[in-house]
Design a protein around this motif. Structure first.
Motif, PDB file in Angstrom:
ATOM      1  N   PRO A   1      40.939  48.520  41.296  1.00  0.00           N
ATOM      2  CA  PRO A   1      41.472  48.230  39.965  1.00  0.00           C
ATOM      3  C   PRO A   1      42.636  47.259  40.090  1.00  0.00           C
ATOM      4  CG  PRO A   1      42.000  50.466  40.631  1.00  0.00           C
ATOM      5  CD  PRO A   1      41.103  49.883  41.683  1.00  0.00           C
TER       6      PRO A   1
ATOM      7  N   CYS B   1      34.462  45.878  37.330  1.00  0.00           N
ATOM      8  CA  CYS B   1      35.725  45.428  36.755  1.00  0.00           C
ATOM      9  C   CYS B   1      35.868  43.955  37.118  1.00  0.00           C
ATOM     10  CB  CYS B   1      36.878  46.260  37.327  1.00  0.00           C
ATOM     11  SG  CYS B   1      38.484  45.792  36.707  1.00  0.00           S
TER      12      CYS B   1
ATOM     13  N   ALA C   1      38.761  42.707  38.961  1.00  0.00           N
ATOM     14  CA  ALA C   1      39.180  43.545  40.085  1.00  0.00           C
ATOM     15  C   ALA C   1      39.465  42.703  41.313  1.00  0.00           C
ATOM     16  CB  ALA C   1      38.111  44.576  40.402  1.00  0.00           C
TER      17      ALA C   1
ATOM     18  N   ALA D   1      37.160  50.747  37.041  1.00  0.00           N
ATOM     19  CA  ALA D   1      36.472  50.351  38.275  1.00  0.00           C
ATOM     20  C   ALA D   1      35.404  51.367  38.666  1.00  0.00           C
ATOM     21  CB  ALA D   1      37.491  50.188  39.404  1.00  0.00           C
TER      22      ALA D   1
ATOM     23  N   VAL E   1      33.516  51.210  45.091  1.00  0.00           N
ATOM     24  CA  VAL E   1      33.880  50.678  43.781  1.00  0.00           C
ATOM     25  C   VAL E   1      33.298  49.275  43.703  1.00  0.00           C
ATOM     26  CG1 VAL E   1      35.753  50.041  42.236  1.00  0.00           C
ATOM     27  CG2 VAL E   1      36.005  52.012  43.748  1.00  0.00           C
TER      28      VAL E   1
ATOM     29  N   THR F   1      32.661  45.572  42.672  1.00  0.00           N
ATOM     30  CA  THR F   1      33.493  44.549  42.052  1.00  0.00           C
ATOM     31  C   THR F   1      32.980  44.201  40.659  1.00  0.00           C
ATOM     32  OG1 THR F   1      34.013  43.638  44.204  1.00  0.00           O
ATOM     33  CG2 THR F   1      34.406  42.212  42.324  1.00  0.00           C
TER      34      THR F   1
END
Length: 131
Positions: free
Chosen positions: A31, A23, A26, A58, A18, A20
């Motif tokens: 998330p 998002c 984040a 995310a 995921v 950063t």
């Protein structure tokens, strides 16, 4: 820990792939509750909708229902919870939310009610999973 060693959060972000930057608010690629609770999310009208919208922000797609999320997620022990982990209360198909850290979770109580941050044990804890 060495200054250049990744933190647990950085390791989790790499593990979950995921980014950063997907998002901006984040927490190390996971998330983060302030991001999700600070803007309207039309599809987050119930508990699983909130969790799904948070992870979607995310870059991670989750199944739609509480039961589907439970079945798809990698189970984690309560003692190993990290922010972003999906929490299941009561059983595997009734209610879920997301762990935000410090013994607290965010959840949508029911359609039409405001999103709440509550103590993790404010409802009977059943299980947790990590997408």
């Amino acid at each position: 820990m060495a200054a250049d060693a990744p933190s647990d959060g950085a390791s989790a972000a790499a593990q979950h792939r995921v980014p950063t930057r997907t998002c901006p608010a984040a927490t190390r690629g996971r998330p983060e509750h302030r991001h999700i609770a600070s803007r309207p999310i039309a599809e987050a009208s119930d508990c699983s909708g909130l969790v799904g919208a948070a992870w979607r922000s995310a870059g991670v797609s989750l199944p739609r229902t509480v039961k589907q999320m439970y079945d798809a997620g990698r189970k984690v022990a309560k003692s190993d919870l990290q922010p972003g982990d999906v929490i299941y209360w009561y059983n595997d198909n009734q209610h879920n939310g997301m762990y935000v850290g410090n013994g607290k979770a965010i959840h949508a109580p029911r359609t039409g009610k405001n999103i709440e941050i509550v103590p993790l044990d404010s409802m009977p804890f059943f299980a947790a999973s990590r997408p």
